[in-house]
Enzyme design. Structure first.
Site, mmCIF file in Angstrom:
data_model
loop_
_atom_site.group_PDB
_atom_site.id
_atom_site.type_symbol
_atom_site.label_atom_id
_atom_site.label_comp_id
_atom_site.label_asym_id
_atom_site.label_seq_id
_atom_site.Cartn_x
_atom_site.Cartn_y
_atom_site.Cartn_z
ATOM 1 N N LYS A 273 4.965 8.712 -1.310
ATOM 2 C CA LYS A 273 5.861 7.589 -1.841
ATOM 3 C C LYS A 273 5.000 7.595 -3.300
ATOM 4 C CE LYS A 273 8.915 6.942 1.051
ATOM 5 N NZ LYS A 273 10.311 7.323 0.631
ATOM 6 N N TYR B 30 2.407 9.992 4.288
ATOM 7 C CA TYR B 30 3.549 9.149 3.849
ATOM 8 C C TYR B 30 3.117 8.722 2.483
ATOM 9 C CZ TYR B 30 6.847 5.433 3.833
ATOM 10 O OH TYR B 30 7.841 4.205 3.436
#
Length: 259
Positions: free
Chosen positions: A156, A152
């Site tokens: 990002k 994750y």
């Protein structure tokens, strides 16, 4: 306004708040997410309260052909888009080796592949407008590696880097590109990520989606490159830039370690 704002992940959380606030500003909205019922209810709410058009498309953006379908949906219906908000995304918590690899790849598919495909598909449409905007929703996790949220945080970081590069490439065009990087926010992210055990901790730091959306839109229309809402989040980002990476990774790893 005659042009639409398109928001992905619009059915809940920050995406929903962005859609409502854009409608309040007078933008007709195009709502994209997986949940047909939630999208339909939101569209009805927007039409009733703000009396602007609200169209919706229920689709799973992690599907490899979904982004193309969204672009075709807009062109086939002559929806002129001047604001593109790539908000859809999620993460999975846990040690990388123990988390299902298909789930991890799906995170990459949604957080990166869908965003890239949508942005590439919409740039020619956005350039047809006098002014246009792209808002990519990242995370404060973009500024550091986060153990147990390894994929994750990496996605990002990609979103942030891509946004800055694209912003430079489109400098001088009608399109302004910004990245909104929220910290902990009171949305369904933690539950989907498997972080329910940290709910009490998150509640102490959570911002509300409406506040994040308002700051995000203000920064977008002021053409800011990076938008980090909230004082604590700004301090966190500053710390991630200034402190040794090993220390930041230890703090993150200790914060999200298994209970």
């Amino acid at each position: 306004m005659n042009t639409y704002a398109l928001i992905t992940g619009a059915s809940k959380g920050i995406g929903r708040a962005l859609a409502l606030q854009l409608a309040k500003k007078g933008y007709p909205v195009l709502l994209v997410a997986r949940s047909k019922d939630e999208l339909q209810a939101l569209a009805t709410e927007i039409i009733t309260i703000y009396q602007v058009q609200a169209r919706w498309l229920a689709i799973d953006l992690s599907d490899s052909h979904a982004s193309e379908k969204v672009v075709n949906w807009c062109t086939d219906n002559s929806y002129a888009v001047s604001v593109l908000i790539n908000n859809a995304g999620y993460g999975l918590w846990g040690s990388f080796e123990n988390v299902d690899i298909e789930g991890q790849l799906n995170v990459i598919g949604l957080n990166i592949n869908a965003l890239i495909k949508l942005t590439h598909g919409f740039i020619p449409l956005l350039k047809q407008q006098p002014k246009a905007y792209i808002l990519n929703v990242g995370s404060t996790a973009a500024y550091q590696a986060v153990p147990t949220l390894a994929v994750y945080s990496a996605t990002k970081a990609f979103v942030l880097s891509f946004t800055r590069a694209l912003r430079y490439e489109l400098k001088g065009s009608v399109i302004s590109v910004s990245c909104l990087s929220p910290g902990p926010t009171d949305t369904g992210f933690a539950h989907r990520a498997g972080l329910d055990a940290f709910a009490d901790l998150a509640a102490k730091f959570n911002m509300q989606p409406e506040e994040v959306a308002a700051i995000g839109l203000k920064g977008l229309f002021n053409k800011k490159a990076e938008i980090v809402p909230g004082l604590l989040n700004k301090l966190s980002v500053t710390g991630a830039r200034l402190l040794p990476k090993a220390l930041i990774e230890k703090i993150g790893g200790d914060l999200y370690k298994s209970k």
